[in-house]
Design a protein around this motif. Structure first.
Motif, PDB file in Angstrom:
ATOM      1  N   PHE A 188       0.814  -1.213   0.000  1.00  0.00           N
ATOM      2  CA  PHE A 188       0.000   0.000   0.000  1.00  0.00           C
ATOM      3  C   PHE A 188       0.855   1.274   0.000  1.00  0.00           C
ATOM      4  O   PHE A 188       0.322   2.374   0.146  1.00  0.00           O
ATOM      5  N   ASP A 189       2.160   1.125  -0.158  1.00  0.00           N
ATOM      6  CA  ASP A 189       3.067   2.272  -0.222  1.00  0.00           C
ATOM      7  C   ASP A 189       3.087   2.769  -1.672  1.00  0.00           C
ATOM      8  O   ASP A 189       3.744   2.183  -2.535  1.00  0.00           O
ATOM      9  N   GLU A 190       2.348   3.853  -1.949  1.00  0.00           N
ATOM     10  CA  GLU A 190       2.213   4.330  -3.331  1.00  0.00           C
ATOM     11  C   GLU A 190       3.545   4.818  -3.877  1.00  0.00           C
ATOM     12  O   GLU A 190       3.877   4.600  -5.047  1.00  0.00           O
ATOM     13  N   LEU A 219      -5.345  -1.789  -5.188  1.00  0.00           N
ATOM     14  CA  LEU A 219      -5.078  -2.035  -3.770  1.00  0.00           C
ATOM     15  C   LEU A 219      -5.412  -0.815  -2.927  1.00  0.00           C
ATOM     16  O   LEU A 219      -5.987  -0.930  -1.839  1.00  0.00           O
ATOM     17  N   LEU A 220      -5.072   0.366  -3.429  1.00  0.00           N
ATOM     18  CA  LEU A 220      -5.402   1.583  -2.688  1.00  0.00           C
ATOM     19  C   LEU A 220      -6.917   1.739  -2.570  1.00  0.00           C
ATOM     20  O   LEU A 220      -7.441   2.116  -1.516  1.00  0.00           O
ATOM     21  N   GLY A 224      -9.277   1.752   0.769  1.00  0.00           N
ATOM     22  CA  GLY A 224      -9.863   3.053   1.082  1.00  0.00           C
ATOM     23  C   GLY A 224      -8.828   4.142   1.281  1.00  0.00           C
ATOM     24  O   GLY A 224      -9.079   5.126   1.978  1.00  0.00           O
ATOM     25  N   ILE A 225      -7.654   3.995   0.649  1.00  0.00           N
ATOM     26  CA  ILE A 225      -6.569   4.977   0.782  1.00  0.00           C
ATOM     27  C   ILE A 225      -6.595   5.884  -0.449  1.00  0.00           C
ATOM     28  O   ILE A 225      -6.493   5.392  -1.583  1.00  0.00           O
ATOM     29  N   ALA A 263      -9.867   6.879  -9.928  1.00  0.00           N
ATOM     30  CA  ALA A 263     -10.723   6.700  -8.753  1.00  0.00           C
ATOM     31  C   ALA A 263     -10.735   5.245  -8.342  1.00  0.00           C
ATOM     32  O   ALA A 263     -10.675   4.353  -9.186  1.00  0.00           O
ATOM     33  N   PRO A 264     -10.807   4.953  -7.047  1.00  0.00           N
ATOM     34  CA  PRO A 264     -10.825   3.558  -6.599  1.00  0.00           C
ATOM     35  C   PRO A 264     -12.014   2.816  -7.167  1.00  0.00           C
ATOM     36  O   PRO A 264     -13.122   3.331  -7.222  1.00  0.00           O
ATOM     37  N   ALA A 265     -11.752   1.587  -7.604  1.00  0.00           N
ATOM     38  CA  ALA A 265     -12.824   0.761  -8.143  1.00  0.00           C
ATOM     39  C   ALA A 265     -13.693   0.265  -7.008  1.00  0.00           C
ATOM     40  O   ALA A 265     -13.211  -0.136  -5.966  1.00  0.00           O
TER      41      ALA A 265
END
Length: 766
Positions: A188-190, A219-220, A224-225, A263-265
């Protein structure tokens, strides 16, 4: 001096001169090694006992036993590493290479100052989370410490990998492996994934860069990141030549990656599912449920489709790029695809599929641990507690066959949860079968409560008409009481185990009579009755063409008792073979134990030594009971008989081994070895040592009400006191021996005692 390495990142591992050593089977002993290594300072015995053992387990005795195991693992001649006294214990790590300590040693300023090659070597030693699989969740303090150390090690490895990626920025080929490792540890480290995307673009690998870009966004979104935009910026970096830095033209046949919504899926599992329908989709759904590499024969049996149609469906999937040919056959091309396919199956159907697989696997012959794990996996997800409990019994028994005792115990405990959801006869029967697995897998925290519970379950099984399981319950209760010296209760429950099967099926009657005869022979009680049961069991077994290891084991014990040693040896060997074939490792140990004791009685110490080595190999793989301490003590006795020497600067190995056996609370086993050792002392003119050992043996034999051992102990004591000139004590023990010789004791013991006292009876020499 040998180079010794201890690896705690991943599975615990001890390496000497490049060879991985076999670890003690006890999880607590392994956990103790890791705890001492990481702390690297003396720790109080009370603290260690509280950390890893519960009060009923005799913590101090268990700690002594574990430390003795660790000494054999890490100590070397002239270089002891386990340092212990009556207050505490420590592991001397001065010349020990510990991967975790090496990792922590390159943090802070060292990350920028040390040679890159050295940093890469440290990074490569990270094989997984700290003490993977050794968390011991039932022990809160150790579990908390383990999780804290795991998080600390993870942060240190992330810092190390980040430094390597930064310092190798001018050489992306070399840095790539570290960038990949970094995103696996920190998914989760972008920023970390953005660096990987830029690196792949720089190496002209845009497709891989695109995959990681999409994966990172997904993954983000799932977590919810919110995205910081780093991935999008990295994706827009033009592809350049890694050496010159000049832009590279896009290949004509290379598809331009489609635009992606940042945008997050909301429903990534369904939206990312492959565009297949009909049979190809059905086949891939089954494949995703079963594993990464579909097997046509297995798929045909489980899905109900014809093998030819499955082959066609797999061909379509391969042509679509969903499967690829590997050395293992056709496998999913994308590691994420099986998960997406699995999640796309409705929960109700998914449960039915798992149940179907578990039913099929339960009917198969489980020949390895992988098959057992697969059965347990599907059974627990099938939504049927009865099927799950049955499957966990079967899987647990397979684990016992391969000495995977901790896994067997884990499965059996899950099985208990499933069985408790049931009612009636099935609940009772499955609880007894699961208790059987647990008794073979680990020592009991409270053996008295367990024995009472087994009797209660046996009576409930009897009420339901489940005679075979009633027999099992009484038999297990008898074994528990026998192993803890409650011989009267063990005797009664052994007889009850045989009584309840009088109207049972032939096979159940055979097993009940043979097991009861074996138990009576071990107790040296009702031997005429035992002989009658054994004759009936053999007759019925021959008629039904059945075999059971309890029959030759009981015969061996009876023949040994009658001093027919050659016959006893043959029966012990047959019992050992049958136990080995059926996966009964505890029975295999007992058969080998009988063979060793037989050689000791013959005085064939070289052969006894050979059998002792075998016994130690088996005992160290079994549960944490008295088996391993007895095997080590018996082996030490054989060496004592052959060498008659011990270094003067340390306690004799026999004394150390006997002390460990005392801690294991196995009076019946300790008693026999003490008498053998006393006889050796007596033959060597060490009368006082013989008196001490035989006196202790006599105390144990009285508590156990063992007439044979009391006869032998009195005989040794009479002769030893004669040697010291104590005539009163000599007469007392000689009279006691003569009295016991008139009781139903083992014939070989009567002969041995008579020879020792020069008072051979006429009927014994006929």
């Amino acid at each position: 001096m040998n180079a010794l390495t201890l690896n705690v990142l991943g599975d615990l591992e001890v390496v000497r001169d490049g060879r991985v050593l076999t670890l003690p089977p006890s999880r607590k002993t392994r956990a103790l090694l890791a705890y001492l290594a990481v702390n690297a300072r003396p720790l109080g015995r009370e603290h260690l006992c509280d950390l890893l053992w519960e009060i009923p387990d005799d913590p101090r005795g268990s700690l002594r036993w574990s430390l003795s195991k660790l000494r054999r693992l890490v100590d070397e001649p002239g270089r002891p590493r386990i340092i212990a006294d009556r207050l505490g214990a420590a592991l001397d790590t001065r010349d020990l290479d510990v991967d975790l300590l090496a990792l922590h040693g390159v943090q802070g300023e060292a990350l920028e100052q040390l040679d890159i090659a050295h940093l890469e070597h440290i990074a490569a030693r990270y094989r997984g989370p700290f003490l993977q699989g050794l968390e011991l969740p039932n022990f809160h303090d150790f579990h908390s410490w383990c999780l804290a150390e795991r998080e600390r090690a993870l942060r240190a490895q992330v810092a190390l990998l980040s430094t390597l990626v930064s310092r190798l920025a001018e050489g992306p080929e070399r840095a790539l492996i570290h960038a990949h490792a970094l995103v696996r540890l920190a998914p989760f480290d972008e920023d970390a994934r953005a660096r990987l995307v830029r690196m792949l673009m720089a190496l002209n690998r845009p497709r891989e860069a695109e995959q990681h870009y999409r994966l990172g966004l997904r993954l983000l979104g799932e977590a919810g990141i919110p995205s910081s935009g780093a991935l999008l910026r990295a994706r827009r970096v033009p592809t350049v030549h890694p050496a010159t830095g000049s832009p590279l033209p896009r290949q004509d046949n290379e598809a331009r990656p489609p635009a992606v919504d940042t945008a997050p899926a909301k429903t990534p599992a369904i939206e990312s599912s492959p565009p297949l329908e009909g049979e190809p989709r059905e086949v891939l759904s089954w494949a995703a449920l079963l594993g990464a590499c579909p097997n046509v024969a297995v798929l045909a049996r489980l899905s109900g489709l014809e093998a030819q149609r499955i082959g066609a469906a797999l061909e379509v999937a391969e042509q679509s790029g969903l499967l690829k040919a590997t050395e293992h056959g056709l496998c999913f091309a994308d590691d994420e695809l099986p998960r997406r396919l699995y999640e796309a199956i409705s929960p109700a159907r998914r449960q039915l599929m798992h149940r179907h697989v578990a039913e099929q696997r339960l009917g198969d012959a489980l020949l390895d641990l992988d098959s057992a794990a697969e059965l347990a996996h599907h059974a627990r997800r099938g939504g049927d507690p009865e099927l799950a409990a049955e499957a966990l019994v079967a899987a647990g028994r397979v684990c016992l066959r391969f000495f995977a005792n901790d896994e067997a115990l884990h499965l059996a405990r899950h099985g208990l949860e499933m069985a408790e959801r049931l009612t009636g006869a099935r609940r009772v029967c499955l609880l007894l079968e699961l208790r059987d697995v647990m008794l073979h897998a680990a020592p009991l925290a409270d053996w008295q409560d367990t024995a009472r519970e087994l009797v209660t379950l046996a009576e409930q099984a009897l009420e339901h008409g489940a005679l075979a399981h009633a027999r099992l319950g009484y038999q297990l209760a008898s074994q528990v009481r026998w192993s803890h010296g409650q011989w009267r209760d063990a005797h009664e429950e052994a007889l009850q185990a045989e009584r309840v099967t009088h109207s049972a099926e032939d096979r159940d009657q055979i097993v009940a009579m043979a097991e009861t005869a074996k138990c009576l022979a071990m107790l040296e009680r009702d031997l005429d009755r035992a002989a009658g049961m054994l004759d009936d069991a053999r007759t019925l077994a021959n008629r039904q063409r059945l075999s059971h290891p309890a029959i030759p084991m009981a015969l061996a014990l009876m023949r040994f008792h009658d001093n027919r040693l050659d016959e006893a040896e043959g029966h012990f060997k047959e019992a050992r073979t049958l136990c080995k074939a059926s996966g009964d490792r505890l029975g295999e140990f007992q058969a080998n134990e009988g063979l060793l004791m037989l050689e000791l009685e013959r005085g064939h110490y070289p052969e006894a030594l050979r059998r002792g080595i075998t016994l130690v190999e088996i005992g160290e793989k079994l549960r944490e009971g008295s088996e391993a301490p007895f095997a080590c003590a018996a082996l030490a006795l054989c060496r004592y008989a052959l060498e008659d020497q011990a270094p003067e600067d340390q306690a004799p190995p026999l004394e150390t081994a006997l002390a460990t056996l005392r801690d294991a609370d196995a009076r019946h086993r300790l008693c026999g070895l003490l008498i053998h050792a006393a006889r050796l002392d007596l033959a060597r003119g060490r009368a006082l040592d013989a008196i001490a050992r035989a006196g202790e043996a006599l105390t144990h034999a009285r508590i156990l009400e063992r007439a044979t051992e009391q006869l032998l102990a009195h005989g040794v004591l009479a002769e030893a006191h004669r040697a010291t000139g104590d005539r009163d004590a000599q007469r007392h023990h000689a009279q006691a021996a003569a009295e016991f010789a008139r009781r139903p004791v083992a014939r070989w013991a009567r002969l041995r005692s008579a020879a020792l006292l020069a008072d051979t009876r006429p009927e014994d020499t006929a």
